[in-house]
Design a protein around this motif. Structure first.
Motif, PDB file in Angstrom:
ATOM      1  N   SER A  31       0.822  -1.217   0.000  1.00 40.43           N
ATOM      2  CA  SER A  31       0.000   0.000   0.000  1.00 40.43           C
ATOM      3  C   SER A  31       0.857   1.270   0.000  1.00 40.43           C
ATOM      4  O   SER A  31       0.352   2.348  -0.305  1.00 40.43           O
ATOM      5  N   LEU A  40       4.002  -7.736  -1.871  1.00 41.03           N
ATOM      6  CA  LEU A  40       4.255  -8.539  -0.675  1.00 41.03           C
ATOM      7  C   LEU A  40       3.742  -9.951  -0.913  1.00 41.03           C
ATOM      8  O   LEU A  40       2.609 -10.130  -1.387  1.00 41.03           O
ATOM      9  N   GLN A  94      10.637  -4.287  10.976  1.00 46.27           N
ATOM     10  CA  GLN A  94       9.410  -5.053  10.734  1.00 46.27           C
ATOM     11  C   GLN A  94       8.231  -4.339  11.397  1.00 46.27           C
ATOM     12  O   GLN A  94       8.292  -4.006  12.593  1.00 46.27           O
ATOM     13  N   VAL A  96       4.757  -5.285  10.377  1.00 48.61           N
ATOM     14  CA  VAL A  96       3.609  -6.210  10.381  1.00 48.61           C
ATOM     15  C   VAL A  96       4.146  -7.589  10.761  1.00 48.61           C
ATOM     16  O   VAL A  96       5.027  -8.140  10.079  1.00 48.61           O
TER      17      VAL A  96
HETATM   18  P1  AMP Z   1       7.604  -4.483   7.113  1.00 48.03           P
HETATM   19  O1  AMP Z   1       7.923  -3.063   7.556  1.00 48.03           O
HETATM   20  O2  AMP Z   1       8.753  -5.220   6.518  1.00 48.03           O
HETATM   21  O3  AMP Z   1       6.904  -5.241   8.211  1.00 48.03           O
HETATM   22  O4  AMP Z   1       6.600  -4.316   5.903  1.00 48.03           O
HETATM   23  C1  AMP Z   1       5.233  -4.111   6.071  1.00 48.03           C
HETATM   24  C2  AMP Z   1       4.713  -3.602   4.751  1.00 48.03           C
HETATM   25  O5  AMP Z   1       3.330  -3.773   4.731  1.00 48.03           O
HETATM   26  C3  AMP Z   1       4.994  -2.116   4.516  1.00 48.03           C
HETATM   27  O6  AMP Z   1       5.757  -1.965   3.324  1.00 48.03           O
HETATM   28  C4  AMP Z   1       3.600  -1.520   4.398  1.00 48.03           C
HETATM   29  O7  AMP Z   1       3.537  -0.497   3.437  1.00 48.03           O
HETATM   30  C5  AMP Z   1       2.764  -2.714   4.015  1.00 48.03           C
HETATM   31  N1  AMP Z   1       1.365  -2.680   4.400  1.00 48.03           N
HETATM   32  C6  AMP Z   1       0.862  -2.416   5.618  1.00 48.03           C
HETATM   33  N2  AMP Z   1      -0.477  -2.516   5.606  1.00 48.03           N
HETATM   34  C7  AMP Z   1      -0.821  -2.865   4.348  1.00 48.03           C
HETATM   35  C8  AMP Z   1      -2.055  -3.131   3.692  1.00 48.03           C
HETATM   36  N3  AMP Z   1      -3.232  -3.059   4.345  1.00 48.03           N
HETATM   37  N4  AMP Z   1      -2.037  -3.454   2.396  1.00 48.03           N
HETATM   38  C9  AMP Z   1      -0.881  -3.534   1.724  1.00 48.03           C
HETATM   39  N5  AMP Z   1       0.319  -3.303   2.281  1.00 48.03           N
HETATM   40  C10 AMP Z   1       0.356  -2.974   3.573  1.00 48.03           C
END
Ligand code: AMP
Length: 114
Positions: A31, A40, A94, A96
């Motif tokens: 996103s 992802l 990280q 998520v």
């Molecule tokens: P990380 O920081 O490696 O955990 O990456 C998490 C990624 O998830 C980030 O690049 C965010 O932009 C992406 N992200 C978070 N929420 C969403 C969502 N609802 N849909 C798509 N991507 C997301």
């Protein structure tokens, strides 16, 4: 898992631009894209971090890389080059806690990463 945003995407409770799905793996556009191609790739099973991976996940992990290869080919970045990233815990950024393989491509990538 309750409260996990990526589990909610797997369960179609919140929307995402899904580019690939099978019984074990889901791939969707990030996103907040950091490159022209930023997708992802996640296991449908909730695994919080790489530290939680065990022997039973071998097949899923191999599936993530197989999907990455397919997505790279479909987006014409397989030959140009692309980066696969899986951040683990706080210092790596990280945000998520459901493992996800970032596939980034379509521009030059610097090294070392920030
Ligand atoms: P990380 O920081 O490696 O955990 O990456 C998490 C990624 O998830 C980030 O690049 C965010 O932009 C992406 N992200 C978070 N929420 C969403 C969502 N609802 N849909 C798509 N991507 C997301």
């Amino acid at each position: 898992m309750m409260g996990c945003i990526f589990c909610k995407i797997v369960q179609k409770q919140i929307p995402a631009k899904i580019v690939y799905e099978d019984e074990k793996v889901l791939a969707f556009e990030d996103s907040t894209p950091q490159a022209p191609v930023h997708i992802l790739i996640i296991p449908k099973e909730h695994i919080p971090t790489v530290n939680d991976i065990n022997e039973s996940h071998k097949e899923i992990l191999s599936a993530l890389f197989a999907v990455a290869k397919k997505i790279a080919e479909e987006n014409n970045i397989a030959q140009r080059g692309y980066r696969l990233v899986m951040n683990t815990n706080a210092e790596a950024g990280q945000s998520v806690f459901h493992i996800h393989l970032h596939i980034l491509g379509g521009r030059h990538m610097a090294w070392p990463p920030g």
